[in-house]
Design an enzyme around this catalytic site. Sequence first.
Site, PDB file in Angstrom:
ATOM      1  N   LYS A  44       0.839  -1.215   0.000  1.00 21.05           N
ATOM      2  CA  LYS A  44       0.000   0.000   0.000  1.00 21.05           C
ATOM      3  C   LYS A  44       0.866   1.254   0.000  1.00 21.05           C
ATOM      4  O   LYS A  44       0.379   2.360   0.132  1.00 21.05           O
ATOM      5  CB  LYS A  44      -0.899  -0.002   1.243  1.00 21.05           C
ATOM      6  CG  LYS A  44      -1.998  -1.033   1.216  1.00 21.05           C
ATOM      7  CD  LYS A  44      -2.670  -1.186   2.562  1.00 21.05           C
ATOM      8  CE  LYS A  44      -3.422  -0.002   3.033  1.00 21.05           C
ATOM      9  NZ  LYS A  44      -4.134  -0.265   4.304  1.00 21.05           N
ATOM     10  N   LYS A  46       2.706   2.308   2.316  1.00 19.93           N
ATOM     11  CA  LYS A  46       2.588   2.998   3.610  1.00 19.93           C
ATOM     12  C   LYS A  46       3.780   2.597   4.469  1.00 19.93           C
ATOM     13  O   LYS A  46       4.078   1.420   4.633  1.00 19.93           O
ATOM     14  CB  LYS A  46       1.282   2.626   4.297  1.00 19.93           C
ATOM     15  CG  LYS A  46       0.053   3.291   3.654  1.00 19.93           C
ATOM     16  CD  LYS A  46      -1.084   3.389   4.643  1.00 19.93           C
ATOM     17  CE  LYS A  46      -2.130   4.380   4.172  1.00 19.93           C
ATOM     18  NZ  LYS A  46      -3.175   4.608   5.177  1.00 19.93           N
TER      19      LYS A  46
HETATM   20  N1  C2G Z   1     -10.283   7.529   8.541  1.00 14.77           N
HETATM   21  C1  C2G Z   1     -11.246   8.473   8.857  1.00 14.77           C
HETATM   22  N2  C2G Z   1     -10.872   9.741   9.107  1.00 14.77           N
HETATM   23  C2  C2G Z   1      -9.569  10.099   9.076  1.00 14.77           C
HETATM   24  C3  C2G Z   1      -8.583   9.147   8.779  1.00 14.77           C
HETATM   25  C4  C2G Z   1      -8.963   7.844   8.512  1.00 14.77           C
HETATM   26  O1  C2G Z   1     -12.456   8.162   8.888  1.00 14.77           O
HETATM   27  N3  C2G Z   1      -9.229  11.400   9.334  1.00 14.77           N
HETATM   28  C5  C2G Z   1     -10.721   6.156   8.261  1.00 14.77           C
HETATM   29  C6  C2G Z   1     -10.345   5.683   6.856  1.00 14.77           C
HETATM   30  O2  C2G Z   1     -11.309   6.135   5.914  1.00 14.77           O
HETATM   31  C7  C2G Z   1     -10.364   4.175   7.028  1.00 14.77           C
HETATM   32  C8  C2G Z   1      -9.886   3.988   8.478  1.00 14.77           C
HETATM   33  O3  C2G Z   1     -10.056   5.260   9.136  1.00 14.77           O
HETATM   34  O4  C2G Z   1     -11.699   3.689   6.915  1.00 14.77           O
HETATM   35  C9  C2G Z   1      -8.430   3.576   8.560  1.00 14.77           C
HETATM   36  O5  C2G Z   1      -7.669   4.525   7.860  1.00 14.77           O
HETATM   37  P1  C2G Z   1      -6.262   4.052   7.229  1.00 14.77           P
HETATM   38  O6  C2G Z   1      -5.456   3.398   8.278  1.00 14.77           O
HETATM   39  O7  C2G Z   1      -5.703   5.200   6.453  1.00 14.77           O
HETATM   40  O8  C2G Z   1      -6.785   2.923   6.237  1.00 14.77           O
HETATM   41  P2  C2G Z   1      -6.419   2.724   4.700  1.00 14.77           P
HETATM   42  O9  C2G Z   1      -4.955   2.824   4.517  1.00 14.77           O
HETATM   43  O10 C2G Z   1      -7.310   3.596   3.948  1.00 14.77           O
HETATM   44  O11 C2G Z   1      -6.767   1.163   4.523  1.00 14.77           O
HETATM   45  O12 C2G Z   1      -8.362  -2.602   2.155  1.00 14.77           O
HETATM   46  C10 C2G Z   1      -8.641  -1.304   2.610  1.00 14.77           C
HETATM   47  C11 C2G Z   1      -7.421  -0.609   3.155  1.00 14.77           C
HETATM   48  O13 C2G Z   1      -6.700  -1.457   4.032  1.00 14.77           O
HETATM   49  C12 C2G Z   1      -7.851   0.673   3.860  1.00 14.77           C
END
Ligand code: C2G
Length: 130
Positions: A44, A46
């Site tokens: 990803k 990350k």
């Molecule tokens: N999130 C949120 N508000 C933020 C930051 C994050 O609502 N300010 C939500 C994201 O939309 C996600 C969750 O928190 O639903 C986790 O965020 P991340 O760790 O950034 O997840 P992501 O990398 O988007 O992983 O298969 C799907 C992926 O693994 C999603």
Amino acid sequence: MKRVITYGTYDLLHYGHINLLQRARALGDYLIVALSTDEFNLLKNKNCYFSFEKRAKLLEAIRYVDLVIPESAWEQKVEDINLYKIDIFVIGDDWKGKFDYLKKYCEVVYLERTPEISTTQIKEALSIKA
Ligand code: C2G
């Protein structure tokens, strides 16, 4: 018992994550978080500050979270939905539309992201390599 699942990296846990988890759990009776593994995060693009084990420990301490499982591939969602008898797939609306293919298997809900916070912002504010 309505079962909900969501996916994410959840690094440097913050109130935006908690807002999402709280609302996801409120949609049902049981919430599973499929937490991106360190290896999957490389796919990803990350660069996580905390390891999978530490991120899992934080999530398992949250009252809204009932179970943490590993997310190691983009393709595992359908299998997870069947295996854990999921009724609702939930994720932030930054993913809006991306997981509509899951509508064949369960309800799909995109929740509004918390606008003013992100792990990247935290890292930049602390000048950690984002
Ligand atoms: N999130 C949120 N508000 C933020 C930051 C994050 O609502 N300010 C939500 C994201 O939309 C996600 C969750 O928190 O639903 C986790 O965020 P991340 O760790 O950034 O997840 P992501 O990398 O988007 O992983 O298969 C799907 C992926 O693994 C999603």
